[in-house]
Design an enzyme around this catalytic site. Structure first.
Site: not given
Length: 511
Positions: A86, A171, A173, A367
């Site tokens: 997008y 994408h 990633e 984390k």
């Protein structure tokens, strides 16, 4: 190193489930990345430490009414910009190109690369790319050129060399684009020139230094988990006796949790006071079945317990919490257009009447970064390798109303699952392993009698940062052992199931 002392890449969030992954990948290069809402003010986005901006994917169409758009000042700046999916279409439409509806493309595609420099520097002439879109560029803006295409997307990758603006229809990633991390590295480090100084060693040193200037006494709630333990050690090193750690027994904890926490903190040389507030917590949750209501009630009960403790043992000026970056994102506090996944008790559940300031030194970390900080601080591995345990405790693993019977089943079954994982030598390979229970009943045969008993769900997942997770492919013999022990050792259980949904679409915890 504090966040203000390092270069950053800003990721503007347009609602993609992968937005956080962009940040995570860039942090792997020791470059700070922060997720901000798509409509964040230009001045905030283009602060002095910002070296580049990435526009995330999202579910919207740029030609739709009220489509989310960044502020024009960001696009008009001289800072490098990368649009993904997008975000790619935002670049096309806002710079004068045309985006059109297209046949939905979802899955692997082969990207043919026309330019071996810049964004694609060091890559082969073709690569696998992950597509997930229903719109595409019909015409690209003046000044842009195509640097990559697929069989179905003629402008799968574009760039404006003079202004360092790039757009990718795919994408980079996600793991499904194997060379995607190289593309993000080229953008963040080579094109944007961001310094690779976002290290946990620097973060630890600067955080202790910053916390040492805290005025007043700090109350720190500890649970024995990784996050609160690391917060406690950070603060203890920074302010010493001005820290008071408190463990709240809320009746929703794991087997023998309170005694284990006291023992572990004694080994660290940090005093911990234990408050037994289990009756108050369980009374407040009586008759409540909505998971969001549970979380918010538990959040208020925690703060009520801390406030009462503060009145008796204070004064305290601060409440320290182990809030992490995923907590903030999932609670919708990052400001993006994505829906709230769940309110974390230490984010969305904090009441307005809280009389203490909040200290959240780990708020910008994932984390695995927190575990790295803990290692630097010398926190024992038995702390760092503990499986995450939700702040609301077993309340989010009990579907429907919380009853003493369901609470006992959930606690016992979860202990069995954890013991079996440890016995199999898999504990450190697993992110989380537990059992959950609801109101569903199933027929079983006990001895010569039929009975309706509870259904227990086992959930075991693998993850790196809790933002995504995959269910663990456990050996069937291990699953059989778990099931046999649960049905044999807990009288009210007749069936045991195993959850095989990954995150997304599921979450790690059932509620």
């Amino acid at each position: 190193m504090s966040s203000k002392e390092s270069d950053r890449i800003v990721v503007l969030d347009f609602g993609s489930q992968y937005s956080h992954l962009i940040c995570r990948r860039i942090r792997d290069f020791a470059v700070r990345a922060e997720l901000l809402s798509f409509d964040t003010d230009t001045t905030e986005v283009l602060s002095a430490d910002t070296k580049g901006v990435i526009l995330s994917g999202g579910p919207s169409s740029t030609y739709a009414e009220n489509a989310p758009m960044p502020q024009q000042g960001i696009l008009d700046s001289n800072i490098p910009i990368l649009g993904i999916c997008y975000g790619h279409q935002v670049i096309v439409s806002r710079y004068g190109g045309v985006v059109k509806r297209a046949s939905r493309e979802y899955g692997h595609s082969t990207l043919m690369i026309h330019d071996s420099d810049g964004l694609f520097g060091g890559l082969d002439s073709s690569m696998t790319a992950w597509m997930s879109h229903g719109d595409e560029a019909e015409t690209i803006p003046d000044g842009f050129r195509v640097i990559g295409q697929t069989s179905s997307a003629a402008a799968a990758a574009i760039c404006d060399d003079s202004n360092r603006i790039f757009g990718l229809q795919f994408h980079p990633e996600v793991a499904h684009t194997p060379k995607g991390v190289d593309i993000l590295y080229n953008f963040a480090v080579k094109i944007c020139g961001a310094k690779q100084n976002w290290t946990m060693e620097a973060f630890t040193s600067s955080t202790i230094k910053r916390l040492s200037h805290t005025t007043g006494r700090v109350l720190c709630g500890v649970s024995g988990g990784v996050d609160s333990s690391v917060v406690a050690v950070l603060l203890h090193k920074a302010i010493g006796d001005n820290l008071r750690c408190v463990f709240v027994e809320n009746g929703l904890l794991r087997h023998n949790e309170a005694s284990e926490v006291k023992e572990m903190f004694a080994d660290l040389g940090i005093p911990v006071d234990v408050i037994d507030a289990s009756e108050s917590f369980l009374n407040s949750l009586s008759g409540i079945d909505d998971p969001e209501d549970k979380r918010k009630i538990i959040g208020e009960e925690f703060v009520r317990a801390f406030t009462e403790y503060s009145k008796k043992n204070g004064p305290f000026q601060w409440l320290a919490q182990g809030t992490l970056y995923p907590d903030v994102i999932e609670s919708g506090v990052s400001g993006g257009p994505a829906a709230v996944i769940k309110s974390h008790h230490n984010v969305g559940g904090l009441p307005k009447w809280l009389g203490l300031g909040i200290i959240e030194p780990l708020r910008d970390l994932y984390k695995d970064e927190v575990r790295a900080v803990g290692g630097i601080l010398g926190v024992p591995s038995k702390f760092l390798q503990r499986h995450p345990f939700p702040g609301p405790g077993l309340a989010v693993r009990i579907m429907g109303r919380i009853t003493p019977n369901k609470l006992r089943i959930c606690r016992q079954a979860s202990r069995i699952v954890e013991e079996e994982i440890i016995s199999a030598g898999l504990y450190e390979d697993i992110w989380q392993a537990y059992a959950a229970v609801g109101d569903d009943l199933a027929v079983g045969v006990v001895g010569d009698s039929r009975m309706h008993g509870h259904v227990v769900m086992i959930r075991v997942v693998k993850s790196i940062d809790a933002m995504t997770a995959d269910w663990a492919r456990l050996d069937h013999t291990l699953l059989e052992s778990m099931s046999n022990r649960i049905t044999n050792e807990i009288d009210e259980v007749t069936w045991v199931t195993y959850a095989i949904s990954s995150k997304p679409p599921a979450t790690i915890e059932p509620q």
